[in-house]
Design an enzyme around this catalytic site. Structure first.
Site, PDB file in Angstrom:
ATOM      1  N   GLY A  47       0.836  -1.199   0.000  1.00 35.11           N
ATOM      2  CA  GLY A  47       0.000   0.000   0.000  1.00 35.11           C
ATOM      3  C   GLY A  47       0.866   1.241   0.000  1.00 35.11           C
ATOM      4  N   GLN A  52       3.036   9.986   1.548  1.00 38.91           N
ATOM      5  CA  GLN A  52       4.339   9.307   1.409  1.00 38.91           C
ATOM      6  C   GLN A  52       5.074   9.717   0.136  1.00 38.91           C
ATOM      7  OE1 GLN A  52       2.636   5.180   2.256  1.00 38.91           O
ATOM      8  NE2 GLN A  52       4.700   5.043   3.061  1.00 38.91           N
ATOM      9  N   CYS A 106       6.763  -0.493   6.293  1.00 43.52           N
ATOM     10  CA  CYS A 106       6.276   0.737   5.675  1.00 43.52           C
ATOM     11  C   CYS A 106       7.374   1.276   4.772  1.00 43.52           C
ATOM     12  CB  CYS A 106       5.938   1.759   6.755  1.00 43.52           C
ATOM     13  SG  CYS A 106       5.326   3.317   6.106  1.00 43.52           S
ATOM     14  N   LEU A 107       6.997   1.701   3.580  1.00 42.04           N
ATOM     15  CA  LEU A 107       7.988   2.213   2.639  1.00 42.04           C
ATOM     16  C   LEU A 107       8.664   3.486   3.162  1.00 42.04           C
ATOM     17  CD1 LEU A 107       6.079   1.576  -0.710  1.00 42.04           C
ATOM     18  CD2 LEU A 107       7.904   0.197   0.310  1.00 42.04           C
ATOM     19  N   HIS A 148      -3.501   0.901   8.266  1.00 43.45           N
ATOM     20  CA  HIS A 148      -2.137   1.433   8.153  1.00 43.45           C
ATOM     21  C   HIS A 148      -2.091   2.598   7.162  1.00 43.45           C
ATOM     22  CE1 HIS A 148       2.407   0.772   7.676  1.00 43.45           C
ATOM     23  NE2 HIS A 148       2.103   1.628   6.715  1.00 43.45           N
ATOM     24  N   GLU A 149      -2.694   2.404   5.980  1.00 42.02           N
ATOM     25  CA  GLU A 149      -2.622   3.463   4.953  1.00 42.02           C
ATOM     26  C   GLU A 149      -3.423   4.694   5.378  1.00 42.02           C
ATOM     27  OE1 GLU A 149      -0.350   3.216   2.912  1.00 42.02           O
ATOM     28  OE2 GLU A 149      -0.031   1.078   3.205  1.00 42.02           O
ATOM     29  N   HIS A 152      -1.710   7.084   7.663  1.00 39.91           N
ATOM     30  CA  HIS A 152      -0.796   8.041   7.026  1.00 39.91           C
ATOM     31  C   HIS A 152      -1.502   9.373   6.753  1.00 39.91           C
ATOM     32  CE1 HIS A 152       2.911   5.823   6.281  1.00 39.91           C
ATOM     33  NE2 HIS A 152       2.252   4.804   5.779  1.00 39.91           N
TER      34      HIS A 152
HETATM   35 NI    NI Z   1       3.169   2.955   5.465  1.00 43.63          NI
END
Ligand code: NI
Length: 180
Positions: A47, A52, A106-107, A148-149, A152
């Site tokens: 995701g 991000q 997480c990226l 999670h997304e 953000h």
């Molecule tokens: Ni993330």
């Protein structure tokens, strides 16, 4: 399409509350979504949220593939999986008090993994970039990736949701934690 630069933990854009999208079908949102998909696939993520990639708007993309829920029956699998999805201006409703612990990455927090408790059963609503309404029930990894997304969009990274930072580890050490 373009692969976008991913903001890493510490960049202020990850701490802001993102703004609602006024017109989810606008050409610039189409472009953003296409670039986010390309960036997510390139980085091998499940995701990605617009903040991000330095865009403070309420847009997320994600998928919950079936191979994450191999042990389930066909019927159970329905709420546990999601195709590649664009979710704009999302709202999450918690459908029960039950929480599950699971490992997340997480990226924006490269190289690390953390054990995070999330609600196990949610409903989420929003629209996609074609203007179609999305209204789904989610469980398991599907519920986890959506929470999670969407976190953000409110300036939260998963380590801030952890109850025990002893369970924040490097990926390279994950084998020490593997269940057998
Ligand atoms: Ni993330």
């Amino acid at each position: 399409m373009a692969i976008l630069k991913i903001a890493r933990m510490g960049h202020p854009v990850l701490l802001r509350k993102a703004e609602p999208v006024a017109d989810p079908t606008a050409p610039e949102i189409h472009r953003l979504v296409a670039d986010m998909f390309e960036t997510m696939v390139d980085a091998n993520g499940a995701g990605l949220a617009a903040p991000q990639v330095h865009v403070p708007l309420r847009v997320v993309v994600f998928q919950a593939p079936a191979d994450r829920s191999d042990s389930l029956t066909e019927e159970e699998r329905h709420d546990h999986t999601a195709p590649l999805t664009v979710l704009i201006n999302p709202e999450i409703e918690i459908l029960g008090p039950e929480r599950e612990a699971g490992w997340e990455g997480c990226l924006s927090v490269p190289g690390l993994r953390g054990l995070v408790e999330r609600f196990a059963h949610i409903r989420y609503r929003g629209v996609d970039h074609e203007g179609h309404a999305i209204d789904r029930i989610a469980r398991g990894f599907h519920a986890r990736v959506v929470q999670h997304e969407c976190d953000h969009l409110d300036g939260f990274l998963y380590p801030q949701r952890m109850s025990d930072l002893k369970q924040l580890i490097f990926e390279s050490e994950a084998r020490h934690w593997a269940k057998d």
